[in-house]
Design a protein around this motif. Structure first.
Motif: not given
Length: 112
Positions: A72-73, A88-89, A92-99
């Motif tokens: 994810l970028m 950035d963090s 953020e990676i976990e939130e965006v991935y889960q979404y």
């Protein structure tokens, strides 16, 4: 752009093949990625990729190597030019991935 991911690549991929992007990392390494989707989350635009296989073979997703995971970028605009950046963090990676996973699989279930 809608809040839900668009997975147009599957439909187009059948007729035209995958959309590949060649990116240069900060350390100068060139990486080829297969475009999967573009989506918006919390007012930011993101693009989902998978690593592309150079020899045309399908990746072995049972391999424990991290290089076969979803990438994810975030899209940023700098000096009027759209650029891709890493997230950035870990949060953020976990939130965006889960979404993305939640919405992508919701779309697949509705199609059945």
């Amino acid at each position: 752009m809608s809040d839900k991911p668009r997975n147009d690549a599957d439909e187009m991929g059948e007729a035209f093949g995958p959309t590949l992007y060649s990116l240069t990392s900060e350390d100068g390494e060139e990486v080829t990625l297969e475009y999967i989707d573009t989506f918006e989350y919390n007012g930011q635009c993101y693009i989902a990729f998978l690593p592309a296989e150079s020899d045309g073979a399908e990746p072995d997703f049972t391999d424990e190597d991290e290089e076969y995971g979803l990438i994810l970028m975030r899209v940023i605009v700098e000096n009027g030019e759209e650029l891709l950046t890493t997230l950035d963090s870990d949060e953020e990676i976990e939130e965006v991935y889960q979404y993305y996973v939640d919405n992508f699989f919701d779309d697949d279930e509705e199609d059945e």
